[in-house]
Scaffold this motif. Structure first.
Motif, PDB file in Angstrom:
ATOM      1  N   GLY A 160       0.775  -1.227   0.000  1.00 56.63           N
ATOM      2  CA  GLY A 160       0.000   0.000   0.000  1.00 56.63           C
ATOM      3  C   GLY A 160       0.806   1.276   0.000  1.00 56.63           C
ATOM      4  O   GLY A 160       1.925   1.348  -0.514  1.00 56.63           O
ATOM      5  N   TYR A 176      -3.062   3.494   3.536  1.00 61.72           N
ATOM      6  CA  TYR A 176      -3.937   3.050   2.451  1.00 61.72           C
ATOM      7  C   TYR A 176      -3.438   1.677   2.035  1.00 61.72           C
ATOM      8  O   TYR A 176      -2.329   1.547   1.513  1.00 61.72           O
ATOM      9  N   GLU A 177      -4.250   0.677   2.291  1.00 64.08           N
ATOM     10  CA  GLU A 177      -3.777  -0.692   2.167  1.00 64.08           C
ATOM     11  C   GLU A 177      -4.330  -1.391   0.923  1.00 64.08           C
ATOM     12  O   GLU A 177      -5.506  -1.243   0.582  1.00 64.08           O
ATOM     13  N   TRP A 178      -3.456  -2.119   0.286  1.00 60.84           N
ATOM     14  CA  TRP A 178      -3.834  -3.009  -0.815  1.00 60.84           C
ATOM     15  C   TRP A 178      -2.683  -3.980  -1.018  1.00 60.84           C
ATOM     16  O   TRP A 178      -1.539  -3.563  -1.211  1.00 60.84           O
ATOM     17  N   ALA A 193      -7.265  12.169  -4.955  1.00 61.35           N
ATOM     18  CA  ALA A 193      -6.935  10.747  -5.033  1.00 61.35           C
ATOM     19  C   ALA A 193      -5.444  10.515  -4.913  1.00 61.35           C
ATOM     20  O   ALA A 193      -4.625  11.401  -5.212  1.00 61.35           O
ATOM     21  N   HIS A 204      -3.354   1.041  -8.755  1.00 62.27           N
ATOM     22  CA  HIS A 204      -4.349   1.035  -7.692  1.00 62.27           C
ATOM     23  C   HIS A 204      -4.466   2.437  -7.140  1.00 62.27           C
ATOM     24  O   HIS A 204      -3.477   3.160  -7.020  1.00 62.27           O
ATOM     25  N   TRP A 206      -6.810   5.266  -4.370  1.00 56.74           N
ATOM     26  CA  TRP A 206      -7.714   5.473  -3.245  1.00 56.74           C
ATOM     27  C   TRP A 206      -8.294   6.877  -3.344  1.00 56.74           C
ATOM     28  O   TRP A 206      -7.560   7.849  -3.582  1.00 56.74           O
ATOM     29  N   ARG A 207      -9.597   6.990  -3.187  1.00 56.75           N
ATOM     30  CA  ARG A 207     -10.236   8.295  -3.096  1.00 56.75           C
ATOM     31  C   ARG A 207      -9.948   8.843  -1.698  1.00 56.75           C
ATOM     32  O   ARG A 207     -10.292   8.204  -0.698  1.00 56.75           O
ATOM     33  N   GLY A 211     -11.366   6.968   1.299  1.00 60.63           N
ATOM     34  CA  GLY A 211     -10.537   5.774   1.219  1.00 60.63           C
ATOM     35  C   GLY A 211     -11.026   4.725   0.249  1.00 60.63           C
ATOM     36  O   GLY A 211     -10.503   3.612   0.223  1.00 60.63           O
ATOM     37  N   HIS A 212     -12.028   5.045  -0.561  1.00 60.93           N
ATOM     38  CA  HIS A 212     -12.585   4.090  -1.520  1.00 60.93           C
ATOM     39  C   HIS A 212     -11.509   3.623  -2.498  1.00 60.93           C
ATOM     40  O   HIS A 212     -10.745   4.421  -3.044  1.00 60.93           O
ATOM     41  N   ASN A 213     -11.454   2.307  -2.734  1.00 63.82           N
ATOM     42  CA  ASN A 213     -10.445   1.721  -3.619  1.00 63.82           C
ATOM     43  C   ASN A 213     -10.818   1.905  -5.086  1.00 63.82           C
ATOM     44  O   ASN A 213     -11.992   1.836  -5.460  1.00 63.82           O
ATOM     45  N   ARG A 215      -9.301   0.539  -8.936  1.00 61.38           N
ATOM     46  CA  ARG A 215      -8.349  -0.296  -9.657  1.00 61.38           C
ATOM     47  C   ARG A 215      -8.396   0.028 -11.136  1.00 61.38           C
ATOM     48  O   ARG A 215      -9.472   0.113 -11.728  1.00 61.38           O
TER      49      ARG A 215
END
Length: 348
Positions: A160, A176-178, A193, A204, A206-207, A211-213, A215
Motif C-alpha cells: 500500500g 492506504y492498504e492493498w 486521489a 491502484h 484510493w479516493r 478511502g474508496h479503492n 483499480r
C-alpha cells in the motif's frame, strides 16, 4: 525524408551510461539529467540547441534519483553512495546527507525536502540541514510525492501507501492498504486521489475523501511512468503501445474506460509527462521515439519529436521526460545514454 523536430529546435548528446532521470529547475532556467554512473548534466535554458555548452558534474558513485531543489535554480540527487547532494546551476555541489544506505527517492517543495533510504523517509527544511521528522514505514519506500500545497507527503511501499501531514506535531499516518508490491506513486493535483503503480500490470488508487479503492487494469506491461495532467482531469500512463489516459472527472476512473492517444504499433510507451500549461502529453517509447500528443477533441494531433534511430544507432528506451514549468521546453533521456532537449517555444 523530413527532418526531426529535435534537429531544428533542439540538440542531443550521447553519454556512456543510461540517463535515469531528467528534471527542470523551478524557474525553468536550467534543465538537468542524472546518469547511472553518477554524473549530473546541466543544460541552461539558453543552450537547448548547443550540446557543447552543457556542463557535466560528477556527483555520485552510482546514482538513483533526481528532483528539483527547494530553491529556484538548483537540484537534489541521491545515490548508492548514501549521499544526498544539492547541485546549483553553476555546477557547485553541497552534500546534505552522507549515510550508509542508498538514497532511493527524493522530492521537494519550496519549503521542504524529503528523501528515503530503506523504510525511512526524512523530512527537512528548505536549507536541507535541519531534520524536521523521520517517518518509519512498514517496508522499503519505493516512491514519494508531496501534494500540490506541500502540506502532505505520501509514500508507496509493500502492501500500500502512507500519507503524512508534513507539519503535524503528532505523526498520525493515514495508511492506504492493498496487498502487493507498489512501486511508484502520484497524487491528484486537487488532492482528490492517491494512485500507485503495481509490480503487476495494474494501477491502484484510493479516493482520499473516504478511502474508496480504485483499480485500473488491462495493461500489457508494467506501468513505470505516470503523471496527472495540469488540471487533474486525466492520469497519463505508460505500459501500452499508446499513452493511456484515465479520466478523473465525472465519477471516474471507476466505471469509465481510459482513452488512448499517440499509438505506435509494435512499441510500448516507457515514459510520459504532461505539459504544465497546455493539454499536451509527451510520450516516450521503448525504441527511443518521442511524441507530443494533444488531449481531447475529435482530431487529436500528434507531433513527432524524434524517431528511435540516430546517426549513431538506436536511441534506446526513453527513461524520463520533463517540461520546464512554463511548458516551453523539454528534456528527455534514454537507456542508451542519449540526452535530448527541444525548445518548443519556437515551434509553430
Amino acid at each position: 525524408m523530413s527532418r526531426e523536430l529535435i534537429e531544428d529546435r533542439g540538440a542531443q548528446r550521447r553519454f556512456e551510461s543510461p540517463i535515469i532521470q531528467v528534471v527542470s529547475s523551478r524557474d525553468g532556467k536550467t534543465l538537468a539529467a542524472l546518469t547511472a554512473d553518477g554524473e549530473i548534466v546541466l543544460v541552461p535554458r539558453s543552450e537547448l540547441r548547443n550540446s557543447d555548452a552543457w556542463t557535466v558534474v560528477p556527483v555520485h558513485d552510482g546514482a538513483l534519483c533526481l528532483a528539483q531543489d527547494c530553491s529556484e535554480n538548483a537540484f537534489l540527487s541521491g545515490g548508492e553512495d548514501g549521499k544526498l547532494v544539492r547541485i546549483s546551476a553553476d555546477g557547485t555541489t553541497e552534500i546534505l546527507h552522507d549515510g550508509r544506505r542508498w538514497i532511493e527517492c527524493v522530492a521537494s517543495t519550496p519549503t521542504h525536502l524529503a528523501f528515503s533510504s530503506g523504510k525511512q523517509l526524512e523530512v527537512r527544511n528548505a536549507a536541507g540541514r535541519e531534520t524536521l521528522k523521520t517517518l518509519e514505514h512498514p517496508s522499503t519506500v519505493t516512491g514519494i510525492v508531496f501534494d500540490t500545497k506541500g502540506k502532505r507527503i505520501a509514500a508507496s511501499h509493500y502492501n500500500g501507501a502512507s500519507l503524512w501531514f508534513v507539519q503535524a506535531k503528532v505523526d498520525n499516518v493515514r495508511p492506504y492498504e492493498w496487498k502487493g508490491s507498489h512501486i511508484g506513486i502520484a497524487i491528484h493535483p486537487g488532492g482528490d486521489a492517491l494512485v500507485t503503480s503495481m509490480q503487476e500490470n495494474d494501477l491502484h488508487g484510493w479516493r482520499l475523501a473516504d478511502g474508496h479503492n480504485m483499480r485500473m487494469s488491462g495493461y500489457p506491461k508494467q506501468v513505470k511512468s505516470m503523471a496527472f495532467t495540469r488540471n487533474g482531469r486525466w492520469l497519463a500512463t505508460s505500459g501500452a503501445d499508446s499513452i493511456v489516459l484515465w479520466p478523473f472527472f465525472g465519477g471516474g476512473p471507476m466505471g469509465k474506460p481510459p482513452i488512448e492517444i499517440a499509438r505506435l504499433p509494435g512499441f510500448f510507451v516507457s515514459a510520459v509527462c504532461p505539459n504544465p500549461k497546455e493539454d499536451i502529453v509527451a510520450g516516450g517509447f521503448e525504441d527511443g521515439t518521442l511524441l507530443l500528443a494533444e488531449i481531447g477533441g475529435g482530431d487529436q494531433r500528434v507531433l513527432p519529436v524524434c524517431t528511435g534511430q540516430t546517426d549513431n544507432g538506436a536511441r534506446g528506451r526513453v527513461t524520463s521526460i520533463a517540461f520546464t514549468p512554463q511548458g516551453g521546453a523539454l528534456i528527455f533521456g534514454t537507456e542508451e545514454g542519449t540526452l535530448g532537449t527541444v525548445d518548443l517555444s519556437a515551434a509553430s
